[in-house]
Design an enzyme around this catalytic site. Sequence first.
Site, PDB file in Angstrom:
ATOM      1  N   LYS A 112     -15.639  -0.759   4.113  1.00 32.16           N
ATOM      2  CA  LYS A 112     -14.893  -0.742   5.382  1.00 32.16           C
ATOM      3  C   LYS A 112     -15.632  -1.550   6.456  1.00 32.16           C
ATOM      4  CE  LYS A 112     -11.282   1.772   4.201  1.00 32.16           C
ATOM      5  NZ  LYS A 112     -10.061   1.059   3.787  1.00 32.16           N
ATOM      6  N   ARG A 123      -4.139  13.575   4.355  1.00 27.60           N
ATOM      7  CA  ARG A 123      -4.109  13.934   2.937  1.00 27.60           C
ATOM      8  C   ARG A 123      -3.233  12.968   2.147  1.00 27.60           C
ATOM      9  NH1 ARG A 123      -4.018  20.444   2.909  1.00 27.60           N
ATOM     10  NH2 ARG A 123      -2.634  20.088   4.653  1.00 27.60           N
ATOM     11  N   THR A 124      -3.876  12.031   1.471  1.00 27.56           N
ATOM     12  CA  THR A 124      -3.171  11.052   0.635  1.00 27.56           C
ATOM     13  C   THR A 124      -3.839  11.021  -0.738  1.00 27.56           C
ATOM     14  OG1 THR A 124      -4.634   9.240   1.261  1.00 27.56           O
ATOM     15  CG2 THR A 124      -2.692   9.572   2.648  1.00 27.56           C
ATOM     16  N   LEU A 125      -3.233  10.248  -1.620  1.00 29.06           N
ATOM     17  CA  LEU A 125      -3.762  10.077  -2.975  1.00 29.06           C
ATOM     18  C   LEU A 125      -5.198   9.531  -2.922  1.00 29.06           C
ATOM     19  CD1 LEU A 125      -1.989  10.634  -5.428  1.00 29.06           C
ATOM     20  CD2 LEU A 125      -1.587   8.175  -5.626  1.00 29.06           C
ATOM     21  N   ASP A 142      -0.624  -6.432  -8.225  1.00 26.38           N
ATOM     22  CA  ASP A 142      -1.964  -5.874  -8.313  1.00 26.38           C
ATOM     23  C   ASP A 142      -2.887  -6.901  -7.652  1.00 26.38           C
ATOM     24  OD1 ASP A 142      -4.562  -5.236  -9.022  1.00 26.38           O
ATOM     25  OD2 ASP A 142      -4.021  -4.524 -11.023  1.00 26.38           O
ATOM     26  N   VAL A 143      -3.495  -6.515  -6.534  1.00 27.25           N
ATOM     27  CA  VAL A 143      -4.244  -7.499  -5.729  1.00 27.25           C
ATOM     28  C   VAL A 143      -5.550  -7.945  -6.387  1.00 27.25           C
ATOM     29  CG1 VAL A 143      -3.228  -6.784  -3.531  1.00 27.25           C
ATOM     30  CG2 VAL A 143      -5.368  -5.706  -4.320  1.00 27.25           C
ATOM     31  N   TYR A 188     -18.725   9.207   1.180  1.00 24.13           N
ATOM     32  CA  TYR A 188     -17.875   8.012   1.385  1.00 24.13           C
ATOM     33  C   TYR A 188     -18.561   6.775   0.803  1.00 24.13           C
ATOM     34  CZ  TYR A 188     -13.994   5.548   3.629  1.00 24.13           C
ATOM     35  OH  TYR A 188     -12.862   4.798   3.873  1.00 24.13           O
ATOM     36  N   GLY A 226       0.778  -1.243   0.000  1.00 21.31           N
ATOM     37  CA  GLY A 226       0.000   0.000   0.000  1.00 21.31           C
ATOM     38  C   GLY A 226       0.799   1.277   0.000  1.00 21.31           C
ATOM     39  N   SER A 242       1.617   8.151   1.864  1.00 21.05           N
ATOM     40  CA  SER A 242       0.791   6.961   2.136  1.00 21.05           C
ATOM     41  C   SER A 242       0.853   6.569   3.612  1.00 21.05           C
ATOM     42  CB  SER A 242       1.295   5.767   1.323  1.00 21.05           C
ATOM     43  OG  SER A 242       1.156   6.001  -0.060  1.00 21.05           O
TER      44      SER A 242
HETATM   45  P1  NAD Z   1      -2.723   5.808  -0.711  1.00 31.45           P
HETATM   46  O1  NAD Z   1      -3.344   6.211  -1.998  1.00 31.45           O
HETATM   47  O2  NAD Z   1      -1.391   6.344  -0.387  1.00 31.45           O
HETATM   48  O3  NAD Z   1      -2.693   4.220  -0.548  1.00 31.45           O
HETATM   49  C1  NAD Z   1      -3.633   3.379  -1.144  1.00 31.45           C
HETATM   50  C2  NAD Z   1      -2.856   2.248  -1.736  1.00 31.45           C
HETATM   51  O4  NAD Z   1      -3.725   1.261  -2.312  1.00 31.45           O
HETATM   52  C3  NAD Z   1      -1.916   2.722  -2.846  1.00 31.45           C
HETATM   53  O5  NAD Z   1      -0.594   2.333  -2.559  1.00 31.45           O
HETATM   54  C4  NAD Z   1      -2.431   1.986  -4.069  1.00 31.45           C
HETATM   55  O6  NAD Z   1      -1.408   1.661  -4.973  1.00 31.45           O
HETATM   56  C5  NAD Z   1      -3.021   0.746  -3.412  1.00 31.45           C
HETATM   57  N1  NAD Z   1      -3.892   0.008  -4.329  1.00 31.45           N
HETATM   58  C6  NAD Z   1      -5.029   0.437  -4.943  1.00 31.45           C
HETATM   59  N2  NAD Z   1      -5.475  -0.508  -5.787  1.00 31.45           N
HETATM   60  C7  NAD Z   1      -4.604  -1.552  -5.702  1.00 31.45           C
HETATM   61  C8  NAD Z   1      -4.506  -2.801  -6.344  1.00 31.45           C
HETATM   62  N3  NAD Z   1      -5.394  -3.209  -7.267  1.00 31.45           N
HETATM   63  N4  NAD Z   1      -3.468  -3.628  -6.023  1.00 31.45           N
HETATM   64  C9  NAD Z   1      -2.550  -3.251  -5.092  1.00 31.45           C
HETATM   65  N5  NAD Z   1      -2.600  -2.070  -4.454  1.00 31.45           N
HETATM   66  C10 NAD Z   1      -3.607  -1.225  -4.762  1.00 31.45           C
HETATM   67  O7  NAD Z   1      -3.794   6.275   0.402  1.00 31.45           O
HETATM   68  P2  NAD Z   1      -3.898   5.940   1.959  1.00 31.45           P
HETATM   69  O8  NAD Z   1      -4.823   6.976   2.486  1.00 31.45           O
HETATM   70  O9  NAD Z   1      -2.566   5.770   2.539  1.00 31.45           O
HETATM   71  O10 NAD Z   1      -4.700   4.562   1.961  1.00 31.45           O
HETATM   72  C11 NAD Z   1      -4.248   3.414   2.679  1.00 31.45           C
HETATM   73  C12 NAD Z   1      -5.410   2.812   3.446  1.00 31.45           C
HETATM   74  O11 NAD Z   1      -5.763   3.699   4.501  1.00 31.45           O
HETATM   75  C13 NAD Z   1      -6.677   2.590   2.636  1.00 31.45           C
HETATM   76  O12 NAD Z   1      -7.280   1.373   3.024  1.00 31.45           O
HETATM   77  C14 NAD Z   1      -7.541   3.758   3.071  1.00 31.45           C
HETATM   78  O13 NAD Z   1      -8.922   3.492   2.901  1.00 31.45           O
HETATM   79  C15 NAD Z   1      -7.159   3.831   4.518  1.00 31.45           C
HETATM   80  N6  NAD Z   1      -7.550   5.057   5.208  1.00 31.45           N
HETATM   81  C16 NAD Z   1      -7.136   6.269   4.760  1.00 31.45           C
HETATM   82  C17 NAD Z   1      -7.529   7.411   5.418  1.00 31.45           C
HETATM   83  C18 NAD Z   1      -7.094   8.781   4.934  1.00 31.45           C
HETATM   84  O14 NAD Z   1      -7.685   9.778   5.336  1.00 31.45           O
HETATM   85  N7  NAD Z   1      -6.089   8.883   4.104  1.00 31.45           N
HETATM   86  C19 NAD Z   1      -8.334   7.341   6.568  1.00 31.45           C
HETATM   87  C20 NAD Z   1      -8.744   6.079   7.017  1.00 31.45           C
HETATM   88  C21 NAD Z   1      -8.342   4.935   6.326  1.00 31.45           C
END
Ligand code: NAD
Length: 261
Positions: free
Chosen positions: A162, A192-194, A64-65, A155, A13, A19
């Site tokens: 989730k 703040r992430t992608l 790629d999962v 959401y 991830g 991230s």
């Molecule tokens: P991120 O975009 O940095 O990370 C998401 C990751 O998922 C990326 O590395 C992306 O490449 C990967 N991904 C997506 N599709 C994929 C696939 N088919 N195969 C393999 N990898 C795949 O954003 P993040 O915010 O760090 O997200 C990480 C986790 O944290 C997620 O589950 C997100 O829902 C959760 N989350 C984020 C927040 C937030 O505010 N950023 C809050 C709560 C939970």
Amino acid sequence: MSLLEGKTALVFGVANDHSLAWGIARAFHAHGARLAFSYASQALERRVRPLAESVGASFVELCDVAHDDQIEALFAKAKGELGSIDVLVHAIAFANREELQGTFYNTSREGFRLAMDISVYSFIALARAALPLMPQGGSMMTLTYYGSEKVMPNYNVMGVAKAALEASTRYLAADFGPRGIRVNAISAGPVRTLSAAGVSGFKRMYREFANIVPLRRNITLDDIGGTALWLASDLSAAVTGEVVFVDSGYNILGAPAPTES
Ligand code: NAD
């Protein structure tokens, strides 16, 4: 103090240095873990590889999962190169942008399937694949959000995903507990992430968050890393199947405190 000395963590991830998975990897590195990484697509490799190298990781593999054969290939390689692992981090989610705005009832069948497959089923698939690499037990963790329990604007299908992810965490914890493997979820406040940028209205929600929460501040990658470190280490040896909130206390509120003006 090195809480993860002698332990190996496989992290899924990391997309860039914002991230949540990167915050986790940093904390693990600071506590002596050997790290291994997986990235989702060729396009991400140029970002992930330098980050991985900066924490001394040489195992950096595409997966790629959405594809069982890629998961299988990655774990076969991990077995050969890493031998065993102690910690699995799943920080992966995906939904089409059009599903993360407007009304929930307009969720498409394909949008629902995709969000559940990438954001929920992948944790089950990775956990199962990691099992033979964890003969001595260990810790698995995923990342979730409070939109699983309460309705959050825009959401939508990701909230439903989730909820399923948190339920999956409990079922996995029950399956794996007798093998000494703990499975938990970290419920993070907004960062703040992608991925977060894909949720309509995120910026505004992020800005207002610090005014509302008990701790009056946003959460950081270090906050996530610290809790992940605790879950990965023996300090949490009797904790499994839990959803641990790292959200400055947002989830305890019934209504926000009136703002001073
Ligand atoms: P991120 O975009 O940095 O990370 C998401 C990751 O998922 C990326 O590395 C992306 O490449 C990967 N991904 C997506 N599709 C994929 C696939 N088919 N195969 C393999 N990898 C795949 O954003 P993040 O915010 O760090 O997200 C990480 C986790 O944290 C997620 O589950 C997100 O829902 C959760 N989350 C984020 C927040 C937030 O505010 N950023 C809050 C709560 C939970």
